[in-house]
Design a protein around this motif. Structure first.
Motif, PDB file in Angstrom:
ATOM      1  N   ILE A  84     -45.095  87.190  51.615  1.00 28.13           N
ATOM      2  CA  ILE A  84     -43.788  87.686  51.158  1.00 28.13           C
ATOM      3  C   ILE A  84     -43.008  88.074  52.402  1.00 28.13           C
ATOM      4  O   ILE A  84     -43.578  88.608  53.360  1.00 28.13           O
ATOM      5  CB  ILE A  84     -43.858  88.998  50.347  1.00 28.13           C
ATOM      6  N   ASN A  85     -41.712  87.838  52.361  1.00 29.12           N
ATOM      7  CA  ASN A  85     -40.870  88.257  53.481  1.00 29.12           C
ATOM      8  C   ASN A  85     -39.753  89.152  52.968  1.00 29.12           C
ATOM      9  O   ASN A  85     -39.120  88.834  51.957  1.00 29.12           O
ATOM     10  CB  ASN A  85     -40.245  87.034  54.160  1.00 29.12           C
ATOM     11  N   ILE A  86     -39.532  90.232  53.689  1.00 28.73           N
ATOM     12  CA  ILE A  86     -38.332  91.020  53.408  1.00 28.73           C
ATOM     13  C   ILE A  86     -37.335  90.636  54.490  1.00 28.73           C
ATOM     14  O   ILE A  86     -37.636  90.726  55.687  1.00 28.73           O
ATOM     15  CB  ILE A  86     -38.632  92.529  53.434  1.00 28.73           C
ATOM     16  N   VAL A  87     -36.191  90.147  54.064  1.00 29.59           N
ATOM     17  CA  VAL A  87     -35.187  89.654  55.014  1.00 29.59           C
ATOM     18  C   VAL A  87     -33.844  90.292  54.698  1.00 29.59           C
ATOM     19  O   VAL A  87     -33.687  90.994  53.700  1.00 29.59           O
ATOM     20  CB  VAL A  87     -35.074  88.106  54.950  1.00 29.59           C
ATOM     21  N   ARG A  88     -32.852  90.018  55.542  1.00 26.86           N
ATOM     22  CA  ARG A  88     -31.558  90.690  55.363  1.00 26.86           C
ATOM     23  C   ARG A  88     -30.452  89.732  55.801  1.00 26.86           C
ATOM     24  O   ARG A  88     -30.697  88.534  55.925  1.00 26.86           O
ATOM     25  CB  ARG A  88     -31.555  91.975  56.182  1.00 26.86           C
ATOM     26  N   GLY A  89     -29.241  90.233  56.052  1.00 26.17           N
ATOM     27  CA  GLY A  89     -28.166  89.401  56.618  1.00 26.17           C
ATOM     28  C   GLY A  89     -27.985  88.112  55.846  1.00 26.17           C
ATOM     29  O   GLY A  89     -28.150  88.071  54.631  1.00 26.17           O
ATOM     30  N   GLU A  90     -27.624  87.036  56.531  1.00 22.46           N
ATOM     31  CA  GLU A  90     -27.543  85.769  55.805  1.00 22.46           C
ATOM     32  C   GLU A  90     -28.404  84.679  56.419  1.00 22.46           C
ATOM     33  O   GLU A  90     -28.874  83.794  55.724  1.00 22.46           O
ATOM     34  CB  GLU A  90     -26.104  85.300  55.607  1.00 22.46           C
ATOM     35  N   ASP A  91     -28.676  84.776  57.710  1.00 24.45           N
ATOM     36  CA  ASP A  91     -29.487  83.716  58.306  1.00 24.45           C
ATOM     37  C   ASP A  91     -30.957  83.856  57.903  1.00 24.45           C
ATOM     38  O   ASP A  91     -31.585  82.891  57.455  1.00 24.45           O
ATOM     39  CB  ASP A  91     -29.349  83.717  59.838  1.00 24.45           C
ATOM     40  N   SER A  92     -31.506  85.055  58.020  1.00 23.49           N
ATOM     41  CA  SER A  92     -32.919  85.214  57.645  1.00 23.49           C
ATOM     42  C   SER A  92     -33.093  85.005  56.138  1.00 23.49           C
ATOM     43  O   SER A  92     -34.154  84.564  55.683  1.00 23.49           O
ATOM     44  CB  SER A  92     -33.453  86.587  58.077  1.00 23.49           C
ATOM     45  N   PHE A  93     -32.055  85.278  55.377  1.00 26.08           N
ATOM     46  CA  PHE A  93     -32.067  85.059  53.924  1.00 26.08           C
ATOM     47  C   PHE A  93     -32.284  83.564  53.604  1.00 26.08           C
ATOM     48  O   PHE A  93     -33.141  83.199  52.786  1.00 26.08           O
ATOM     49  CB  PHE A  93     -30.723  85.571  53.389  1.00 26.08           C
ATOM     50  N   VAL A  94     -31.572  82.715  54.310  1.00 22.19           N
ATOM     51  CA  VAL A  94     -31.742  81.269  54.077  1.00 22.19           C
ATOM     52  C   VAL A  94     -33.100  80.801  54.597  1.00 22.19           C
ATOM     53  O   VAL A  94     -33.802  80.017  53.962  1.00 22.19           O
ATOM     54  CB  VAL A  94     -30.598  80.457  54.746  1.00 22.19           C
ATOM     55  N   ARG A  95     -33.496  81.332  55.741  1.00 22.22           N
ATOM     56  CA  ARG A  95     -34.797  80.920  56.296  1.00 22.22           C
ATOM     57  C   ARG A  95     -35.954  81.307  55.386  1.00 22.22           C
ATOM     58  O   ARG A  95     -36.943  80.591  55.286  1.00 22.22           O
ATOM     59  CB  ARG A  95     -35.016  81.539  57.686  1.00 22.22           C
ATOM     60  N   ALA A  96     -35.838  82.463  54.751  1.00 23.24           N
ATOM     61  CA  ALA A  96     -36.911  82.891  53.838  1.00 23.24           C
ATOM     62  C   ALA A  96     -37.021  81.902  52.678  1.00 23.24           C
ATOM     63  O   ALA A  96     -38.118  81.596  52.210  1.00 23.24           O
ATOM     64  CB  ALA A  96     -36.630  84.292  53.316  1.00 23.24           C
ATOM     65  N   GLN A  97     -35.890  81.379  52.232  1.00 21.82           N
ATOM     66  CA  GLN A  97     -35.928  80.400  51.136  1.00 21.82           C
ATOM     67  C   GLN A  97     -36.552  79.093  51.600  1.00 21.82           C
ATOM     68  O   GLN A  97     -37.335  78.470  50.896  1.00 21.82           O
ATOM     69  CB  GLN A  97     -34.516  80.152  50.613  1.00 21.82           C
TER      70      GLN A  97
END
Ligand code: TRH
Length: 356
Positions: free
Chosen positions: A254-267
């Motif tokens: 599981i990843n907790i991410v934020r912003g918009e770049d890490s959000f897309v990378r998590a997907q």
């Protein structure tokens, strides 16, 4: 074509993260000539440091002021100017564009949102008194908008597991076989202490990988350090390059991410994730999160829907952890769906087509 990307780092790393990812895609995949003017070159360089030098060398990374025209250094006129996240172009750069015989096109690259209204606003002209054409370009999930930054597309988790990046070797050597892995990169307001304490009570072995700076946020080394049961191991990661961070996401459960770049990378990592969306004063972020969840959970059954919404809104792990396997399958499916939807090349390819 020749592209000038203007990147002003308002806070954190997202502005640089998005500009760098766009620049590398335009250059390395699409053969475009790219220059970035950035007001915080060290941060940009840090993110870019993990990339193959042959990719980096082709991108001209300049300090913001280098864009200023003067009599000895007139502006070299590009075909396209990108104002990332609406940053204002330096007047002394703009002045150089006014006198150019052939004007470039200016693109205001907007924030990523899954909200339906972006469809109506994407690609619209923004008439300027100076007469240089300017358009709004909205990244997004739907077919009608500007797409996502996919580069580099990560291989499925197990394929990349053996290549541990140098900067992560020390942290990785401490991971326990069989333990679940969670990475955490969030904003200061997250209820992390409570969340971790609840996770610990589930009795599972979990290695928690904290992004740079998060140990301090949790006062791990302060006067009142958080005390957790032995089944949880907290590990701090150094600040790593963007490629290395992408890799770490692909290796966690599981990843907790934020912003918009890490959000897309998590997907793209194809794993369950919690998006700690950038908090906005008027609570606009709640609407944005809901719009994303509508898309993300469109094909999920009611149970998974409720569990995922709970997790994404910081319900305690005890409320949703049992649904992790199901969520994992859904995350893989979503990754495939995203790649299919963006098979046209995603944001950089759509941007090039738009400009053309
Ligand atoms: O850092 P962010 O919160 O960035 C932003 C800014 O807050 C910005 O103002 C806001 O408008 C925008 O978010 C939405 O989160 P983001 O977007 O995920 O960017 C982080 C970048 O940093 C991403 O490219 C991954 C990278 N990164 C590394 O390269 N190494 C690391 O060790 C970590 C933790 C992140």
């Amino acid at each position: 074509m020749r592209w000038d990307i203007f990147c002003q780092i308002v806070d954190n790393y997202g502005d640089a993260g998005v500009c760098w990812r766009l620049a590398r895609s335009l250059s390395s995949i699409h053969g475009q000539e790219v220059r970035i003017f950035c007001d915080d070159l060290p941060t940009l360089n840090l993110l870019a440091s993990g990339v193959d030098p042959s990719i980096k060398q082709k991108i001209d990374m300049q300090p913001w002021e280098a864009s200023h025209a003067n009599a000895r250094h007139p502006v070299q006129i590009p075909d396209v100017v990108i104002e990332a996240f609406g940053c204002e172009l330096p007047e002394r750069y703009l002045a150089g564009l006014f006198i150019a015989p052939v004007k470039p096109i200016i693109i205001n690259l907007e924030y990523l949102s899954a909200e339906p209204w972006v469809i109506d606003f994407h690609g619209k002209a923004s008439p300027q008194s100076h007469g240089i054409p300017k358009y709004f370009f909205f990244p997004g999930f739907q077919d009608e908008v500007g797409g996502l930054l996919l580069d580099p597309i990560p291989a499925e988790g197990h394929l990349v597991a053996k290549n541990i990046p140098d900067d992560l070797k020390a942290t990785w050597s401490k991971l326990r076989p069989g333990a679940k892995r969670i990475s955490i990169f969030c904003y200061p307001g997250a209820p992390l202490k409570k969340w971790l304490a609840d996770l610990g009570r589930l009795g599972e072995d979990v290695d928690v990988l904290l992004a740079h700076g998060h140990a301090e946020q949790l006062s791990l080394y302060g006067e009142n350090p958080i005390s957790l049961p032995n089944n949880l191991q907290l590990l701090s990661m150094p600040f790593v390059s963007q490629d290395e961070y992408d890799w770490a996401l692909s290796q966690c459960d599981i990843n907790i991410v934020r912003g918009e770049d890490s959000f897309v990378r998590a997907q793209l990592a194809g794993k369950p994730f919690i998006w700690h969306i950038y908090p906005q004063e008027d609570r606009a972020h709640e609407v944005k999160l809901a719009a994303f969840l509508d898309l993300y959970l469109g094909e999920a059954n009611q149970e998974l829907r409720l569990a995922t919404i709970a997790a994404m809104t910081w319900a305690m792990p005890s409320e949703w952890f049992r649904d992790l396997n199901r969520w994992n399958a859904h995350a893989k499916h979503w990754r495939t769906h995203l790649l299919e939807k963006q098979a046209d090349g995603g944001l950089p390819a759509r941007l090039i087509r738009f400009v053309a």
